[in-house]
Design a protein around this motif. Structure first.
Motif, PDB file in Angstrom:
ATOM      1  N   GLY A   9       5.597  21.216  -2.975  1.00 44.06           N
ATOM      2  CA  GLY A   9       6.367  22.147  -2.938  1.00 44.06           C
ATOM      3  C   GLY A   9       7.333  22.294  -2.423  1.00 44.06           C
ATOM      4  N   PHE A  10       8.564  23.228  -3.024  1.00 43.44           N
ATOM      5  CA  PHE A  10      10.048  23.355  -1.993  1.00 43.44           C
ATOM      6  C   PHE A  10       9.851  24.127  -1.760  1.00 43.44           C
ATOM      7  CE2 PHE A  10      14.660  22.942  -2.714  1.00 43.44           C
ATOM      8  CZ  PHE A  10      14.812  21.813  -1.377  1.00 43.44           C
ATOM      9  N   ASP A  11      10.434  24.548  -0.784  1.00 39.94           N
ATOM     10  CA  ASP A  11      11.166  26.077  -0.405  1.00 39.94           C
ATOM     11  C   ASP A  11      12.774  25.678  -0.498  1.00 39.94           C
ATOM     12  OD1 ASP A  11      11.578  28.521   0.905  1.00 39.94           O
ATOM     13  OD2 ASP A  11       9.911  28.897   2.062  1.00 39.94           O
ATOM     14  N   LYS A  34      12.618  21.515 -11.422  1.00 42.24           N
ATOM     15  CA  LYS A  34      11.678  19.836 -11.204  1.00 42.24           C
ATOM     16  C   LYS A  34      11.810  19.384  -9.370  1.00 42.24           C
ATOM     17  CE  LYS A  34      11.506  15.291 -12.408  1.00 42.24           C
ATOM     18  NZ  LYS A  34      12.663  13.796 -13.351  1.00 42.24           N
ATOM     19  N   VAL A  35      12.992  19.894  -8.728  1.00 38.96           N
ATOM     20  CA  VAL A  35      12.426  19.673  -7.432  1.00 38.96           C
ATOM     21  C   VAL A  35      11.399  20.479  -6.518  1.00 38.96           C
ATOM     22  CG1 VAL A  35      13.186  19.932  -5.260  1.00 38.96           C
ATOM     23  CG2 VAL A  35      15.031  18.973  -7.125  1.00 38.96           C
ATOM     24  N   MET A  36      12.005  22.543  -7.218  1.00 41.76           N
ATOM     25  CA  MET A  36      10.759  23.389  -7.027  1.00 41.76           C
ATOM     26  C   MET A  36       9.505  22.701  -6.817  1.00 41.76           C
ATOM     27  SD  MET A  36      11.997  25.430  -4.767  1.00 41.76           S
ATOM     28  CE  MET A  36      12.065  27.104  -5.870  1.00 41.76           C
ATOM     29  N   GLU A  37       9.089  22.125  -8.062  1.00 47.72           N
ATOM     30  CA  GLU A  37       7.349  21.923  -8.536  1.00 47.72           C
ATOM     31  C   GLU A  37       7.161  20.743  -7.589  1.00 47.72           C
ATOM     32  OE1 GLU A  37       7.817  21.531 -12.978  1.00 47.72           O
ATOM     33  OE2 GLU A  37       8.327  23.824 -12.897  1.00 47.72           O
ATOM     34  N   GLY A  38       7.765  19.805  -8.330  1.00 50.30           N
ATOM     35  CA  GLY A  38       7.567  18.528  -7.015  1.00 50.30           C
ATOM     36  C   GLY A  38       8.159  17.904  -5.910  1.00 50.30           C
ATOM     37  N   GLY A  39       8.501  18.779  -5.119  1.00 53.13           N
ATOM     38  CA  GLY A  39       9.274  18.193  -5.000  1.00 53.13           C
ATOM     39  C   GLY A  39      10.854  17.068  -5.178  1.00 53.13           C
TER      40      GLY A  39
END
Length: 72
Positions: A9-11, A34-39
């Protein structure tokens, strides 16, 4: 593998200014979820390249604006 690499994930709340710009551009391109879910690794080379190009463009604009402010 380090903890950072294991984390998928991504914070967005814990970002440096440059990373915030990167995430902001990704969001503008519709890639924020997409970035939030998979980095960042979940992006394609084309998507990453587009973000990188826009970061460069935005930084140049910011530098020009800073120079304009310094001129008398």
């Amino acid at each position: 593998m380090s903890e950072k690499k294991k984390k998928k994930g991504f914070d967005p709340r814990d970002l440096k200014p440059e990373e915030m710009l990167k995430f902001e551009i990704a969001t503008e391109l519709g890639l924020g979820d997409k970035v939030m879910e998979g980095g960042w690794r979940s992006l394609t080379a084309k998507e990453s390249g587009r973000i990188g190009g826009l970061i460069t463009k935005r930084k140049k604009e910011m530098q020009k604006e800073a120079l304009r402010r310094e001129e008398p």
